[in-house]
Each structure stands twice: as structure tokens, then as C-alpha cells.
Design an enzyme around this catalytic site. Structure first.
Site, short mmCIF file in Angstrom:
data_model
loop_
_atom_site.label_atom_id
_atom_site.label_comp_id
_atom_site.label_asym_id
_atom_site.label_seq_id
_atom_site.Cartn_x
_atom_site.Cartn_y
_atom_site.Cartn_z
N GLY A 85 -17.12 2.11 -15.39
CA GLY A 85 -15.83 1.44 -15.26
C GLY A 85 -15.74 0.45 -14.14
O GLY A 85 -14.71 0.37 -13.46
N GLU A 99 -16.39 -2.29 -22.74
CA GLU A 99 -16.95 -3.34 -23.58
C GLU A 99 -18.31 -3.76 -23.05
O GLU A 99 -18.63 -3.52 -21.88
CB GLU A 99 -16.01 -4.53 -23.64
CG GLU A 99 -15.59 -5.05 -22.29
CD GLU A 99 -14.42 -6.02 -22.36
OE1 GLU A 99 -14.35 -6.90 -21.49
OE2 GLU A 99 -13.59 -5.88 -23.27
N TYR A 109 0.81 -1.21 0.00
CA TYR A 109 0.00 0.00 0.00
C TYR A 109 0.85 1.27 0.00
O TYR A 109 0.44 2.29 -0.54
CB TYR A 109 -0.99 -0.02 1.17
CG TYR A 109 -2.11 -1.00 0.91
CD1 TYR A 109 -3.18 -0.67 0.08
CD2 TYR A 109 -2.08 -2.28 1.46
CE1 TYR A 109 -4.18 -1.58 -0.19
CE2 TYR A 109 -3.08 -3.20 1.19
CZ TYR A 109 -4.13 -2.85 0.36
OH TYR A 109 -5.12 -3.75 0.08
N CYS A 153 -6.31 3.13 13.00
CA CYS A 153 -5.66 2.56 14.17
C CYS A 153 -6.58 1.50 14.78
O CYS A 153 -7.74 1.79 15.10
CB CYS A 153 -5.36 3.65 15.20
SG CYS A 153 -4.60 3.01 16.73
N HIS A 212 -14.97 1.47 -0.16
CA HIS A 212 -13.87 0.54 0.10
C HIS A 212 -12.69 1.20 0.81
O HIS A 212 -11.60 0.63 0.86
CB HIS A 212 -13.40 -0.11 -1.20
CG HIS A 212 -14.40 -1.07 -1.77
ND1 HIS A 212 -14.36 -1.52 -3.07
CD2 HIS A 212 -15.48 -1.68 -1.20
CE1 HIS A 212 -15.38 -2.34 -3.29
NE2 HIS A 212 -16.07 -2.45 -2.17
#
Length: 234
Positions: free
Chosen positions: A177, A204, A53, A119, A111
Site C-alpha cells: 500500500g 493496482e 494534526y 519539544c 516518518h
């Protein structure tokens, strides 16, 4: 007044140069989900997770919001300024800050956020732009118990009550997306059936029958600005 809820996924940020998780060259092709994106993986090897991360966080200054991010922010601003009779809320599965940097204010990060830590001792969620390691002390309580403020697999997404309320009140639901396979976000389109129109913007056509009323195929940097321009000119 039109009430629009927009769900964005990794595809909108990919056009800014951020690597997706699930694409052909996605991040999960280089790391195992179990090692990087689960509470169990963090307990086994917190240094590995922190380094992963840290690397993602370090990429953010080098990318910029693209035309799709800007178009959504401009539409929201038009509503605030009375140039469009509508309100828009962005629910994003992305952990980057590109929506905010483009100017969007009504953003829900379901998310989590890459630029925050959490913490596990005092539950503070400080903003964070530098590296974090297992021995980094929490700025609130001083304990070395910080973790990425990211929703991992097996954890409950954030702000679900607020998201449910926005979905119940909207009259247009738009997905941009997103792979449409990760729940609960994959179920949002079904939850608005009967009271809202639905649109999907994607590179698509999705396989199989679509749950969306309308599917717009093409790069979000082209299709989303065209859509918001039509709304403002209507």
C-alpha cells in the site's frame, strides 16, 4: 530462518477508513504541503499546523486495525511463539498506531508518530493523545515549544541506520500500500537487489517496469492475509 522486512504505506490504513495524503481525495488536495508539512510552514503559522494534526489525532480512536494489520501481527507472533521459522520487522511510512493496536511489536516509524510530540527546546518526545497548541507547555521542561513528532518535507526520516541494517539482513522485502514515489523509502527495493526476493501488494499495477519480483494486485485486507496464511501453512 526467514527474515522479512515489510514496508507499509497509506494504502494499508486507508482500508481502515483513514484518509491518504496522495489519493484522489487525499489530504494534500485540501491543504498545501508547504503550509502543513514543512518546518517553514510551522514557523509561519504554528496554529494552523497544530490544528491540522489535532484533527488527524482526533480521528484515530474512531478507526480500527484491519485484516491486513492483524495478519502481519499474527505472523510476527507466530515467529515469537515458534509456530513459524521466521522474523518480521515492519517499517511504516504511516503515522498512525494501527500496527501496534493490531499486536505488532517490531514496528519502525520512519516518518514519526501522530501520538507523540517533540519539544524543540529539550528534545523530549512525550506521548500525546489530546490537542496541542502553540502555547501548550512541554511536560518535561515547561517551555511552549512542542511540535508534532512528524518528519516533514526537507527533514531526515527517523531510524535510517536501523532500517538499513534490517534491509541488509532480510531475504524477503515486501511493500504494502505505498505509492513508491517518496524517497528514501522508494529506494528500499533497489537496496535489497541481489540478496532478497521482493513483493509488492497494491490496489493496482504500478505504471512502467516494476522493480519487484512479484506484484499482487487487490485490497490488502484480502491479499495480505492470504499471503501470511500461505507462509504459516508452508
Amino acid at each position: 530462518m526467514q527474515r522479512i522486512v515489510v514496508l507499509t504505506g497509506a494504502g494499508i490504513s486507508q482500508e481502515s477508513g483513514l484518509q491518504t495524503f496522495r489519493g484522489a481525495d487525499g489530504l494534500w488536495n485540501h491543504e498545501r504541503i508547504e503550509d502543513i508539512c514543512t518546518p517553514q510552514g510551522f514557523r509561519r503559522d504554528p496554529m494552523r499546523v497544530d490544528r491540522f494534526y489535532n484533527g488527524l489525532r482526533a480521528q484515530l480512536p474512531g478507526v480500527r486495525p484491519n485484516a491486513a494489520h492483524v495478519a502481519l501481527a499474527d505472523l510476527e507472533r507466530a515467529g515469537r511463539e515458534g509456530r513459524w521459522n521466521g522474523q518480521m520487522t515492519v517499517i511504516t511510512q504511516n503515522i498512525d498506531d494501527l500496527h501496534e493496536r493490531a499486536g505488532s511489536r517490531n514496528v519502525i516509524h520512519m516518518h514519526g508518530e501522530l501520538l507523540r510530540l517533540r519539544c524543540t527546546s529539550c528534545h523530549a518526545t512525550p506521548q500525546w493523545r489530546t490537542d496541542c497548541y502553540p502555547d501548550t507547555p512541554c511536560p518535561a521542561c515547561g517551555q511552549p515549544t512542542l511540535r508534532p513528532d512528524i518528519v516533514w518535507f526537507g527533514e531526515m526520516p527517523y531510524h535510517m541506520d536501523s532500517i538499513a541494517r534490517h534491509l541488509a539482513e532480510c531475504d524477503l522485502f515486501v511493500a504494502i500500500g505505498t505509492s513508491g514515489v517518496v524517497y528514501p523509502a522508494a529506494g528500499f527495493v533497489d537496496s535489497v537487489a541481489g540478496h532478497a526476493d521482493t513483493m509488492l501488494f497494491n490496489l493496482e499495477v504500478p505504471p512502467g517496469p516494476s522493480a519487484f519480483d512479484q506484484v499482487i494486485v487487490g485490497p490488502a485486507t484480502r491479499t495480505v492475509p492470504a499471503w501470511t496464511r500461505d507462509l504459516l501453512e508452508a
